[in-house]
Design a protein around this motif. Structure first.
Motif, PDB file in Angstrom:
ATOM      1  N   ALA A  57       0.833  -1.212   0.000  1.00  9.85           N
ATOM      2  CA  ALA A  57       0.000   0.000   0.000  1.00  9.85           C
ATOM      3  C   ALA A  57       0.866   1.260   0.000  1.00  9.85           C
ATOM      4  O   ALA A  57       0.554   2.233   0.684  1.00  9.85           O
ATOM      5  CB  ALA A  57      -0.954   0.006   1.198  1.00  9.85           C
ATOM      6  N   LEU A  83       3.606   1.897   1.412  1.00  8.20           N
ATOM      7  CA  LEU A  83       4.123   2.236   2.731  1.00  8.20           C
ATOM      8  C   LEU A  83       5.402   1.437   2.967  1.00  8.20           C
ATOM      9  O   LEU A  83       5.411   0.224   2.780  1.00  8.20           O
ATOM     10  CB  LEU A  83       3.061   1.835   3.769  1.00  8.20           C
ATOM     11  N   ASN A 131       5.238   7.001   3.533  1.00  5.21           N
ATOM     12  CA  ASN A 131       4.131   6.848   2.591  1.00  5.21           C
ATOM     13  C   ASN A 131       4.629   7.396   1.243  1.00  5.21           C
ATOM     14  O   ASN A 131       4.807   8.602   1.086  1.00  5.21           O
ATOM     15  CB  ASN A 131       2.912   7.620   3.111  1.00  5.21           C
ATOM     16  N   THR A 144       3.283   7.751  -1.560  1.00  7.06           N
ATOM     17  CA  THR A 144       2.382   8.697  -2.226  1.00  7.06           C
ATOM     18  C   THR A 144       2.588  10.107  -1.682  1.00  7.06           C
ATOM     19  O   THR A 144       2.691  11.078  -2.445  1.00  7.06           O
ATOM     20  CB  THR A 144       0.920   8.267  -2.032  1.00  7.06           C
ATOM     21  N   LEU A 145       2.677  10.218  -0.371  1.00  8.00           N
ATOM     22  CA  LEU A 145       2.911  11.533   0.234  1.00  8.00           C
ATOM     23  C   LEU A 145       4.242  12.112  -0.229  1.00  8.00           C
ATOM     24  O   LEU A 145       4.372  13.301  -0.500  1.00  8.00           O
ATOM     25  CB  LEU A 145       2.898  11.422   1.763  1.00  8.00           C
ATOM     26  N   GLU A 189       3.942  13.391  -3.718  1.00  9.26           N
ATOM     27  CA  GLU A 189       3.210  14.656  -3.737  1.00  9.26           C
ATOM     28  C   GLU A 189       4.113  15.807  -3.296  1.00  9.26           C
ATOM     29  O   GLU A 189       4.100  16.882  -3.898  1.00  9.26           O
ATOM     30  CB  GLU A 189       1.976  14.570  -2.828  1.00  9.26           C
TER      31      GLU A 189
END
Ligand SMILES: *[C@@H]1O[C@H](CO)[C@@H](O)[C@H](O)[C@H]1NC(C)=O
Ligand SMILES: *[C@@H]1O[C@H](CO)[C@@H](O)[C@H](O)[C@H]1NC(C)=O
Ligand SMILES: *[C@@H]1O[C@H](CO)[C@@H](O)[C@H](O)[C@H]1NC(C)=O
Ligand SMILES: *[C@@H]1O[C@H](CO)[C@@H](O)[C@H](O)[C@H]1NC(C)=O
Ligand SMILES: *[C@@H]1O[C@H](CO)[C@@H](O)[C@H](O)[C@H]1NC(C)=O
Ligand SMILES: CC(=O)N[C@H]1CO[C@H](CO)[C@@H](O)[C@@H]1O
Length: 486
Positions: free
Chosen positions: A221, A223, A264, A266-267, A270
């Motif tokens: 996921a 992570l 994370n 994704t973070l 971003e």
């Protein structure tokens, strides 16, 4: 073309090809295993395998200044023609799989650089394929600090890490090297260079997911607790990438000044897109010419800073830092007479040559590199860190912030304070030349013989005898000023 080659092989070639096949079996096994584990990420793997298929083409593009590369080219062409069918099959499976999953076939899912801003919610993996990349975002720069080990690259990397608007990564390619245990020679070295390059390209586009298949264990996921040297990237340790700490989750390369939850990805991606610029440090890119597609990628505005250091100092430092790998050298130094293994000298020479060939290419400024290449000597950075930082920032076209200046002031002085002397150019030069006074002359001689042309290019003077090696009033450094700035 490749089939023709295969058909025309005689007995010797057949034996040769068997050898090549076993050489690649491990690598193939890796790809397949990764494939099984990360079906979700099939786009990435498909792209990697697709890229690998293109190796013969890419190698034909790369201009063979390096004799080792010419040999590698031949070997790669042969072995890759054998791999070709395996990769086609893998791709076909991935294609079928992506159809099953109802996503766009990977080969068509070209990614474009996402726009910055709060409206950016979607992970790049889920992004809709759109028209060919539009004009690059104004001013966004992609800085590669290209170095080798023990050249002070961590220190120089901090210059970029400290600028709040640069997303900086410390040795992300470590994961690739760890996972894909390429041999360091011949065909596979060329192959690994291309994988490094392709991963680098994605990272510059803030596609941090490209690392996931290479992180072990593979993140779930998005992570992970295993991001290499996370603590060396400010951007990975500040809000909102630093999520609340999770008890009993051990992170090996955790953030230094605060406790964060597992990374994370994704973070992080971003955050990368929110920052104005991107920089990363890599000691695993050996040949500048491999970076040509990145320099020509309209989505990127690449700046390469090649950091070099006196090879005598580098070797002295490596023998201490990587004691295990330099066992033969230590024995040779301790036991006197024994001849140093020719293999070791060859490796040293090879390292120096690849650095020299990259620098020569950079300084020649072919059209694709014009304005994108800068050579920096560690010794100059050590003697005038602030001035060199300003030059590097000017070259990169990124504003130097007060935080960076403060960091440099604090850290160059702290280092000097702790050794009891204060900051002047003369005294800091004593620091960077320390190796001279502990290095046996015969070791210096070996380096001077193996790396003479590299040293000449960078302005490192040869020491004629043991006395001049240790005589402070004899400089071993030619002044080069800002001659290097392009
Ligand atoms: C390779 O270099 C030669 C000159 O050294 C040049 O004529 C040729 O165009 C180059 N090829 C490529 C693909 O860059
Ligand atoms: C390339 O490989 C072929 C077949 O093994 C060999 O005959 C040829 O000499 C090689 N060429 C180079 C430049 O090594
Ligand atoms: C992919 O699907 C096609 C048709 O559905 C099939 O012919 C082909 O064998 C499949 N490929 C693999 C590797 O499973
Ligand atoms: C990681 O961050 C994204 C974006 O904020 C979020 O949607 C996702 O739930 C997070 N993943 C986990 C496992 O917390
Ligand atoms: C060091 O070099 C200088 C300049 O060449 C020379 O004058 C001096 O005698 C040398 N010192 C020693 C200790 O050899
Ligand atoms: C300013 C300063 O502290 N300079 C020192 C540099 O180092 C020499 C000895 O190596 C000292 O004599 C200076 O005072």
């Amino acid at each position: 073309m490749e089939k023709g080659l295969a058909v025309a092989q005689d007995c010797w070639d057949f034996a040769h090809s068997l050898r090549m096949r076993s050489k690649y079996a491990l690598f193939l096994a890796f790809v397949v295993i990764v494939f099984i584990f990360i079906e979700k990420e099939n786009k990435i793997i498909s792209r990697v395998s697709h890229r690998l298929k293109q190796i013969p083409q890419s190698l034909a593009d790369a201009n063979g200044t390096d004799p080792a590369l010419i040999l590698a080219e031949n070997a790669s062409l042969l072995s890759l023609s054998e791999l070709d069918s395996a990769f086609s099959q893998l791709q076909s499976r991935l294609h079928n799989l992506s159809l099953q999953l109802g996503v766009e076939p990977a080969s068509k899912a070209e990614r474009t650089e996402p726009e910055p801003g709060p409206e950016e919610e979607e992970a790049p993996v889920a992004a809709e394929p759109s028209q060919p990349a539009s004009a690059p975002r104004q001013q966004r720069r992609h800085v590669l600090l290209m170095a080798t080990t023990r050249t002070g690259s961590s220190f120089v990397g901090e210059f970029f890490n400290q600028q709040g608007n640069i997303f900086y990564l410390f040795e992300p390619l470590w994961h690739i090297e760890r996972t894909v245990a390429f041999e360091q020679r011949g065909s596979s070295a060329a192959g690994s260079a291309l994988v490094y390059r392709d991963v680098l390209q994605q990272l510059f586009l803030c596609d941090l997911y490209v690392l996931e298949p290479f992180i072990s264990p593979v993140p779930e996921a998005h992570l992970t607790q295993f991001m290499f040297r996370r603590g060396s990237s400010r951007s990975l340790c500040e809000d909102p990438v630093c999520t609340p700490f999770v008890k009993k989750v051990f992170e090996k390369y955790h953030c230094k000044d605060r406790r964060c939850g597992p990374l994370n990805v994704t973070l992080a991606a971003e955050a990368c897109r929110r920052k104005d610029h991107m920089a990363l440090k890599a000691v695993r890119i050996r040949q500048l010419e491999f970076l040509k597609p990145l320099a020509e990628d309209p989505r990127l505005d690449l700046r390469v800073i090649q950091l070099v250091r006196d090879p005598r100092a580098v070797l002295a430092s490596r023998i201490v830092a990587f004691a295990g790998k330099y066992e033969t050298w230590k024995k040779w130094l301790a036991e006197g007479q024994d001849q140093l293994q020719e293999e070791e000298v060859q490796r040293l020479r090879g390292n120096c040559e690849s650095i020299r060939l990259s620098a020569e290419l950079g300084l020649r400024q072919p059209a694709w590199l014009r304005g994108r290449y800068m050579l920096v000597r560690y010794e100059d950075v050590a003697r005038s860190p602030l001035q060199k930082a300003r030059e590097m920032y000017r070259f990169a076209g990124i504003p130097l912030t007060p935080q960076v200046e403060e960091w440099i002031q604090k850290n160059t002085q702290a280092a000097l304070d702790s050794s009891g002397i204060y900051s002047t150019q003369k005294n800091s030069s004593e620091q960077f030349e320390k190796w001279r006074f502990s290095m046996p002359f015969k070791l210096a001689q070996v380096v001077q013989a193996a790396c003479a042309s590299t040293m000449r290019l960078f302005g490192y003077k040869l020491a004629k005898d043991a006395a001049s090696l240790t005589n402070r009033s004899i400089s071993l450094l030619e002044e080069r000023g800002t001659f290097w700035v392009t």
